[in-house]
Design a protein around this motif. Structure first.
Motif, mmCIF file in Angstrom:
data_model
loop_
_atom_site.group_PDB
_atom_site.id
_atom_site.type_symbol
_atom_site.label_atom_id
_atom_site.label_comp_id
_atom_site.label_asym_id
_atom_site.label_seq_id
_atom_site.Cartn_x
_atom_site.Cartn_y
_atom_site.Cartn_z
ATOM 1 N N TYR A 1 -14.951 57.739 20.489
ATOM 2 C CA TYR A 1 -15.520 56.389 20.455
ATOM 3 C C TYR A 1 -16.955 56.372 19.926
ATOM 4 O O TYR A 1 -17.590 55.319 19.883
ATOM 5 N N ASP B 1 -10.273 52.478 29.317
ATOM 6 C CA ASP B 1 -10.340 51.563 28.187
ATOM 7 C C ASP B 1 -11.001 50.258 28.648
ATOM 8 O O ASP B 1 -11.391 50.123 29.805
ATOM 9 N N LYS C 1 -16.733 49.617 24.388
ATOM 10 C CA LYS C 1 -15.856 50.524 23.648
ATOM 11 C C LYS C 1 -14.938 51.282 24.608
ATOM 12 O O LYS C 1 -13.718 51.253 24.464
#
Length: 174
Positions: A73, A118, A108
């Motif tokens: 990420y 998530d 993110k």
């Protein structure tokens, strides 16, 4: 920046990531200075460190820590929020700013105790009651049986007294 100062930054961030209970990454593109200042102030109030860190250096610092799963990420402008205490309060502040209708602050991913989170899981974490509320609910649950038991014990003598009074009244009436 020379190589030594970069190494010092990586070492310092590695130490922070090692101590962290939770780490969150966000894209902050398009935020105004006022919004960024407001975000920093709220995060500071929740005991959260908020830094903008170079992705390659953050990737190096994350090696060997619980934050290592965040490496995929680390692209584009990335801000890192680190909490050492209460991950729920950090998630609450971050998700509040992520709900901005203009969408200039975007979460993110995150890591909580080595588990990758998530955006939906971060939002679920933010929806949890605060630590104080959870403790109060737990204490109330633990106290309820004792309170009920005391009520039952108090009812026994009063029931006995009422029964004896009824027997006395019945005998006095005969």
């Amino acid at each position: 920046m020379n190589k030594n100062s970069k190494q010092e930054l990586v070492t310092e961030m590695h130490e922070r990531l090692t101590r962290a209970k939770a780490v969150f990454l966000a894209d902050f593109r398009g935020m105004s200075v006022g919004q960024a200042t407001s975000l920093r102030n709220e995060l500071r109030g929740a005991s959260v460190e908020y830094k903008v860190f170079k992705n390659t250096l953050l990737d190096l610092a994350a090696k060997g820590t619980d934050a290592e799963p965040l490496s995929p990420y680390l692209a584009g402008p990335t801000a890192v929020a680190i909490t050492y205490d209460d991950p729920v309060s950090a998630a609450k502040v971050l998700s509040k700013f992520a709900k901005d209708p203009q969408g200039k602050f975007v979460l993110k991913a995150g890591v909580l105790s080595g588990k990758l989170l998530d955006v939906k899981q971060i939002q679920a974490l933010a929806d949890l009651p605060s630590r104080e509320v959870l403790i109060a609910k737990m204490l109330g649950s633990m106290q309820a049986p004792a309170t009920n038991f005391v009520g039952v014990l108090a009812a026994l003598p009063s029931s006995l007294v009422r029964a004896l009074d009824a027997i006395r009244a019945q005998k006095a009436g005969n």
